[in-house]
Design a protein around this motif. Structure first.
Motif, PDB file in Angstrom:
ATOM      1  N   VAL A 222      10.719 -14.773  -7.615  1.00  0.00           N
ATOM      2  CA  VAL A 222      10.040 -13.503  -7.309  1.00  0.00           C
ATOM      3  C   VAL A 222       8.810 -13.752  -6.441  1.00  0.00           C
ATOM      4  N   ASP A 223       8.081 -14.837  -6.678  1.00  0.00           N
ATOM      5  CA  ASP A 223       6.962 -15.182  -5.798  1.00  0.00           C
ATOM      6  C   ASP A 223       7.425 -15.321  -4.350  1.00  0.00           C
ATOM      7  N   GLN A 258      20.372 -11.873  -2.811  1.00  0.00           N
ATOM      8  CA  GLN A 258      20.860 -12.890  -3.744  1.00  0.00           C
ATOM      9  C   GLN A 258      19.707 -13.512  -4.524  1.00  0.00           C
ATOM     10  N   SER A 259      18.538 -13.616  -3.903  1.00  0.00           N
ATOM     11  CA  SER A 259      17.361 -14.135  -4.604  1.00  0.00           C
ATOM     12  C   SER A 259      16.993 -13.234  -5.774  1.00  0.00           C
ATOM     13  N   LYS A 260      16.984 -11.927  -5.535  1.00  0.00           N
ATOM     14  CA  LYS A 260      16.657 -10.984  -6.602  1.00  0.00           C
ATOM     15  C   LYS A 260      17.689 -11.040  -7.722  1.00  0.00           C
ATOM     16  N   GLU A 261      18.944 -11.167  -7.356  1.00  0.00           N
ATOM     17  CA  GLU A 261      20.008 -11.256  -8.357  1.00  0.00           C
ATOM     18  C   GLU A 261      19.859 -12.530  -9.196  1.00  0.00           C
ATOM     19  N   LEU A 262      19.501 -13.623  -8.532  1.00  0.00           N
ATOM     20  CA  LEU A 262      19.313 -14.894  -9.230  1.00  0.00           C
ATOM     21  C   LEU A 262      18.133 -14.812 -10.197  1.00  0.00           C
ATOM     22  N   ALA A 263      17.040 -14.200  -9.761  1.00  0.00           N
ATOM     23  CA  ALA A 263      15.868 -14.045 -10.632  1.00  0.00           C
ATOM     24  C   ALA A 263      16.217 -13.225 -11.865  1.00  0.00           C
ATOM     25  N   SER A 264      16.952 -12.146 -11.672  1.00  0.00           N
ATOM     26  CA  SER A 264      17.353 -11.295 -12.784  1.00  0.00           C
ATOM     27  C   SER A 264      18.237 -12.058 -13.768  1.00  0.00           C
ATOM     28  N   GLY A 265      19.110 -12.889 -13.246  1.00  0.00           N
ATOM     29  CA  GLY A 265      19.981 -13.691 -14.106  1.00  0.00           C
ATOM     30  C   GLY A 265      19.194 -14.656 -14.967  1.00  0.00           C
ATOM     31  N   HIS A 266      18.169 -15.265 -14.393  1.00  0.00           N
ATOM     32  CA  HIS A 266      17.338 -16.191 -15.171  1.00  0.00           C
ATOM     33  C   HIS A 266      16.516 -15.445 -16.226  1.00  0.00           C
ATOM     34  N   ALA A 267      16.071 -14.248 -15.910  1.00  0.00           N
ATOM     35  CA  ALA A 267      15.367 -13.441 -16.916  1.00  0.00           C
ATOM     36  C   ALA A 267      16.290 -13.136 -18.088  1.00  0.00           C
ATOM     37  N   ASP A 268      17.548 -12.843 -17.792  1.00  0.00           N
ATOM     38  CA  ASP A 268      18.530 -12.592 -18.853  1.00  0.00           C
ATOM     39  C   ASP A 268      18.732 -13.846 -19.709  1.00  0.00           C
ATOM     40  N   ARG A 290      11.423  -9.728 -18.314  1.00  0.00           N
ATOM     41  CA  ARG A 290      11.892  -8.718 -17.351  1.00  0.00           C
ATOM     42  C   ARG A 290      10.771  -8.270 -16.410  1.00  0.00           C
ATOM     43  N   TYR A 291       9.551  -8.218 -16.917  1.00  0.00           N
ATOM     44  CA  TYR A 291       8.409  -7.841 -16.081  1.00  0.00           C
ATOM     45  C   TYR A 291       8.214  -8.833 -14.939  1.00  0.00           C
ATOM     46  N   ILE A 292       8.441 -10.097 -15.213  1.00  0.00           N
ATOM     47  CA  ILE A 292       8.286 -11.116 -14.184  1.00  0.00           C
ATOM     48  C   ILE A 292       9.198 -10.835 -12.991  1.00  0.00           C
ATOM     49  N   VAL A 293      10.369 -10.289 -13.263  1.00  0.00           N
ATOM     50  CA  VAL A 293      11.315  -9.963 -12.188  1.00  0.00           C
ATOM     51  C   VAL A 293      10.903  -8.675 -11.475  1.00  0.00           C
ATOM     52  N   ASP A 294      10.345  -7.734 -12.208  1.00  0.00           N
ATOM     53  CA  ASP A 294      10.036  -6.407 -11.651  1.00  0.00           C
ATOM     54  C   ASP A 294       8.638  -6.289 -11.037  1.00  0.00           C
TER      55      ASP A 294
END
Length: 297
Positions: A222-223, A258-268, A290-294
């Motif tokens: 996300v950074d 794809q970066s956003k999708e990958l970040a969301s997957g790691h949050a899960d 989840r906040y870290i992704v959003d």
């Protein structure tokens, strides 16, 4: 209350401790001013909050862990001061203000970083001899944090990052390993230390470690995304600096979507490490993942 508000509430508790933690230690006035200039400049205080959250969820006393949690913020702040130096990332802004070396001078900034790193170990020790935590827990946590901050962790990650800067064809696996050291190691240690200091069994320590590992990856992705999509006013540091310096990033390698999708997957993945727990502590840690992704800064 939103997760951002809950994070801010806990961050204020950390802030209150940080405001006095360097006083009375015989630090020369100008050096103390430089150290506090960066340490008290705000920020999410994510690392100490994660330590306190894991301690609390696993039945420990956050008040007795606060000095240790504060040490993580000292180490994180020292790394930011040094990262901003001309010999490193050469950034003029940090958290919306002049970087430490711009506000003071390069020598003072280097020494401020050195001072924060060293004082961090005093704060760790105080968790035992001032706040009564069992020495064996503190010693184990010190080992975890020292390894995460050192040459095999955060410092080594920064060295690899500098070596990768401007280099073509950095692979995704190389990027992943570098960020696991530079950013992820300290976030992972924050969670693991919280469990260790609570006196939790090994299974809980493993869950804390793996939660932190997943959150650390998501945070860095996300950074990288925010450096592309964010603006300087919101970020508090120059937007677009990664591309300007030729740094390897997730968006550069795999694109924004794809970066956003990958970040969301790691949050899960991080949230899955919380399935054995219940209560407000679990809710906070799940919401933080989840906040870290959003987040937008």
């Amino acid at each position: 209350m939103t997760v951002k508000a809950r994070l801010a509430e806990r961050a204020r508790e950390v802030e209150a401790y940080l405001e006095g933690c360097l006083r009375g230690r015989g630090i020369p006035d100008r050096l103390l001013a430089s150290m506090e200039y960066s340490l008290l400049a705000g920020g999410k205080r994510l690392r100490p909050v994660l330590t306190l959250a894991w301690t609390s969820m696993l039945g420990g006393d956050p008040a007795r862990v606060m000095s240790f949690a504060a040490s993580l913020e000292c180490i994180h702040t020292y790394s930011l001061i040094h990262d901003d130096l001309p010999a490193m990332d050469d950034d003029d802004l940090r958290r919306g203000r002049p970087s430490n070396h711009k506000q003071f001078d390069e020598a003072t900034a280097i020494l401020a970083g050195d001072g924060l790193l060293t004082e961090a170990f005093s704060l760790m020790a105080e968790a035992s001899f001032k706040h009564g935590l069992p020495a064996e827990r503190v010693l184990r946590a010190v080992g975890v944090l020292a390894a995460a901050a050192g040459g095999g962790g955060m410092v080594g990650g920064q060295a690899v990052d500098m070596a990768f800067t401007g280099r073509a064809e950095v692979t995704l696996e190389e990027l992943r390993r570098m960020h696991a050291m530079k950013t992820g190691a300290l976030i992972t240690a924050a969670c693991e230390c919280g469990a260790v200091l609570a006196g939790a069994p090994d299974r809980d320590v493993e869950n804390a470690r793996e939660y932190g590992r997943a959150v650390g990856v998501a945070f860095q992705i996300v950074d990288d995304v925010l450096d592309v999509e964010g603006d300087t006013a919101t970020l508090g540091k120059p937007a677009g600096s990664d591309a300007a310096m030729g740094k390897s990033t997730y968006p550069a390698l795999i694109g924004l979507a794809q970066s956003k999708e990958l970040a969301s997957g790691h949050a899960d993945e991080a949230v899955q490490r919380l399935v054995d727990y219940e209560g407000a502590g679990k809710t906070l840690l799940a919401d933080l993942a989840r906040y870290i992704v959003d987040r937008v800064c």
